[in-house]
Write an enzyme that holds these catalytic residues in place. Structure first.
Site, mmCIF file in Angstrom:
data_model
loop_
_atom_site.group_PDB
_atom_site.id
_atom_site.type_symbol
_atom_site.label_atom_id
_atom_site.label_comp_id
_atom_site.label_asym_id
_atom_site.label_seq_id
_atom_site.Cartn_x
_atom_site.Cartn_y
_atom_site.Cartn_z
ATOM 1 N N ARG A 106 -1.728 -1.749 -1.637
ATOM 2 C CA ARG A 106 -1.008 -1.609 -0.386
ATOM 3 C C ARG A 106 -1.694 -2.469 0.664
ATOM 4 O O ARG A 106 -2.879 -2.290 0.932
ATOM 5 C CB ARG A 106 -1.051 -0.129 0.015
ATOM 6 C CG ARG A 106 -0.144 0.232 1.124
ATOM 7 C CD ARG A 106 -0.138 1.724 1.308
ATOM 8 N NE ARG A 106 -1.353 2.227 1.916
ATOM 9 C CZ ARG A 106 -1.407 3.320 2.656
ATOM 10 N NH1 ARG A 106 -0.317 4.028 2.842
ATOM 11 N NH2 ARG A 106 -2.533 3.717 3.175
ATOM 12 N N THR A 110 0.409 -4.109 6.796
ATOM 13 C CA THR A 110 1.865 -3.899 6.777
ATOM 14 C C THR A 110 2.241 -2.601 6.065
ATOM 15 O O THR A 110 3.367 -2.127 6.194
ATOM 16 C CB THR A 110 2.563 -5.044 6.023
ATOM 17 O OG1 THR A 110 2.108 -5.006 4.651
ATOM 18 C CG2 THR A 110 2.213 -6.400 6.617
ATOM 19 N N ASP A 202 -9.271 7.675 0.449
ATOM 20 C CA ASP A 202 -8.768 6.611 -0.434
ATOM 21 C C ASP A 202 -9.105 6.956 -1.886
ATOM 22 O O ASP A 202 -10.276 6.976 -2.279
ATOM 23 C CB ASP A 202 -9.419 5.281 -0.026
ATOM 24 C CG ASP A 202 -8.812 4.112 -0.790
ATOM 25 O OD1 ASP A 202 -8.341 3.172 -0.123
ATOM 26 O OD2 ASP A 202 -8.812 4.134 -2.034
ATOM 27 N N ASP A 205 -11.128 4.219 -3.863
ATOM 28 C CA ASP A 205 -12.523 4.144 -3.423
ATOM 29 C C ASP A 205 -13.321 5.366 -3.876
ATOM 30 O O ASP A 205 -14.467 5.251 -4.287
ATOM 31 C CB ASP A 205 -12.589 4.041 -1.887
ATOM 32 C CG ASP A 205 -12.228 2.643 -1.397
ATOM 33 O OD1 ASP A 205 -12.234 1.708 -2.215
ATOM 34 O OD2 ASP A 205 -11.936 2.502 -0.193
HETATM 35 C C1 PRP Z 1 -3.128 3.681 -3.072
HETATM 36 C C2 PRP Z 1 -2.542 4.667 -4.042
HETATM 37 C C3 PRP Z 1 -1.109 4.204 -4.150
HETATM 38 C C4 PRP Z 1 -0.822 3.695 -2.766
HETATM 39 C C5 PRP Z 1 -0.033 4.752 -2.048
HETATM 40 O O1 PRP Z 1 -3.451 2.490 -3.707
HETATM 41 O O2 PRP Z 1 -3.239 4.713 -5.259
HETATM 42 O O3 PRP Z 1 -0.927 3.182 -5.125
HETATM 43 O O4 PRP Z 1 -2.092 3.520 -2.119
HETATM 44 O O5 PRP Z 1 0.386 4.302 -0.803
HETATM 45 P P1 PRP Z 1 1.914 4.049 -0.444
HETATM 46 O O6 PRP Z 1 2.670 5.241 -0.936
HETATM 47 O O7 PRP Z 1 1.895 3.951 1.064
HETATM 48 O O8 PRP Z 1 2.353 2.781 -1.078
HETATM 49 P P2 PRP Z 1 -4.172 1.291 -2.928
HETATM 50 O O9 PRP Z 1 -3.173 0.350 -2.346
HETATM 51 O O10 PRP Z 1 -5.184 1.840 -1.964
HETATM 52 O O11 PRP Z 1 -4.887 0.491 -4.095
HETATM 53 P P3 PRP Z 1 -6.122 0.905 -5.012
HETATM 54 O O12 PRP Z 1 -5.628 1.931 -5.993
HETATM 55 O O13 PRP Z 1 -6.476 -0.377 -5.679
HETATM 56 O O14 PRP Z 1 -7.229 1.434 -4.143
HETATM 57 N N1 URA Z 2 -3.722 5.679 -0.535
HETATM 58 C C1 URA Z 2 -4.786 6.502 -0.673
HETATM 59 O O1 URA Z 2 -5.631 6.301 -1.568
HETATM 60 N N2 URA Z 2 -4.897 7.536 0.169
HETATM 61 C C2 URA Z 2 -4.002 7.793 1.143
HETATM 62 O O2 URA Z 2 -4.165 8.790 1.880
HETATM 63 C C3 URA Z 2 -2.907 6.924 1.284
HETATM 64 C C4 URA Z 2 -2.779 5.881 0.426
#
Ligand code: PRP
Ligand code: URA
Length: 214
Positions: A106, A110, A202, A205
């Site tokens: 994400r 944006t 997150d 993370d």
């Molecule tokens: C997180 C999560 C989802 C997304 C959710 O991933 O694991 O994929 O955010 O957010 P949304 O519903 O607003 O799209 P992230 O983009 O942080 O990537 P990561 O798993 O690599 O940390």
């Molecule tokens: N992605 C995450 O990992 N946590 C949130 O709260 C939203 C998006």
């Protein structure tokens, strides 16, 4: 609060107990990964309750009986990175399933999903696809993943999350009313940065030890 016919929020006490551990800011990555796996098992058990079986003869040491075996061809689609932590539990539940990785992150400015990896084969030779991602926030990533799977030819799609925000459920349900959503919790709302409140920070993370708690 709106109600969504396709949303299934687990009511199991073991799920509610483990969610408290997962959310706790003091839970370190090793424990966090363990609890993601345990919750995935419990949610997977609920999400896969409708998978179809077919009759099969089973020879016990005493006689042949009418047993069952899994008939649905199942595919798991973990969304990188955070969905990786859910895969092992789902494979323990359904060892014959296939796993296809989809990389979406994400954009934090944006809040729109960016696809960076796609390991889907040419055609969808499965009956049931489960998208695995711990977090459903704005719903952008989940909606993008569902669109990729539908273009690919997937017929029955389910979304499995550990924590969902109402905004994300609304977005997915509006765009894809045919997709059942299974989650351990429906939280209150998103904050101004698009994080789920109260949430857990997150999820990527926290699993992989790469940042703060959001
Ligand atoms: C997180 C999560 C989802 C997304 C959710 O991933 O694991 O994929 O955010 O957010 P949304 O519903 O607003 O799209 P992230 O983009 O942080 O990537 P990561 O798993 O690599 O940390
Ligand atoms: N992605 C995450 O990992 N946590 C949130 O709260 C939203 C998006």
């Amino acid at each position: 609060m709106a109600t969504w016919p396709t949303l299934h929020v687990s009511q199991h006490p073991a799920v509610r107990h483990k969610l408290g551990i997962l959310r706790d800011v003091e839970t370190e990555p090793k424990k966090f990964r363990e609890v993601v796996r345990e919750l995935s098992w419990l949610l997977g058990y609920e999400a896969l309750a409708d998978a179809r079986t077919r009759p099969v003869d089973v020879p016990t040491p005493l006689e042949v009986m009418a047993g069952e075996e899994l008939a649905d061809r199942i595919g798991f689609v973990p969304i990188l990175r955070a969905g990786l932590g859910m895969v092992d539990a789902f494979l323990e539940l359904m060892p014959t399933a296939q796993v296809w990785h989809l990389g979406l992150f994400r954009d934090e400015k944006t809040l729109r999903p960016v696809e960076y990896y796609n390991k889907l084969p040419n055609s969808a030779a499965v009956d049931l696809c489960l998208i695995l991602d711990p977090m459903l926030a704005t719903g952008g990533s989940a909606t993008a993943a569902i669109e990729v799977l539908k273009r690919w030819g997937a017929a029955r799609i389910q979304l499995v999350n550990l924590i969902a925000a109402p905004e994300g459920v609304e977005a997915v349900t509006k765009a894809h009313p045919d997709v059942e959503i299974y989650t351990a919790s429906l939280d209150r709302q998103l904050n101004e940065k698009g994080y789920i409140m109260p949430g857990l920070g997150d999820a990527g993370d926290r699993q992989f030890g790469t940042g703060g708690a959001g």
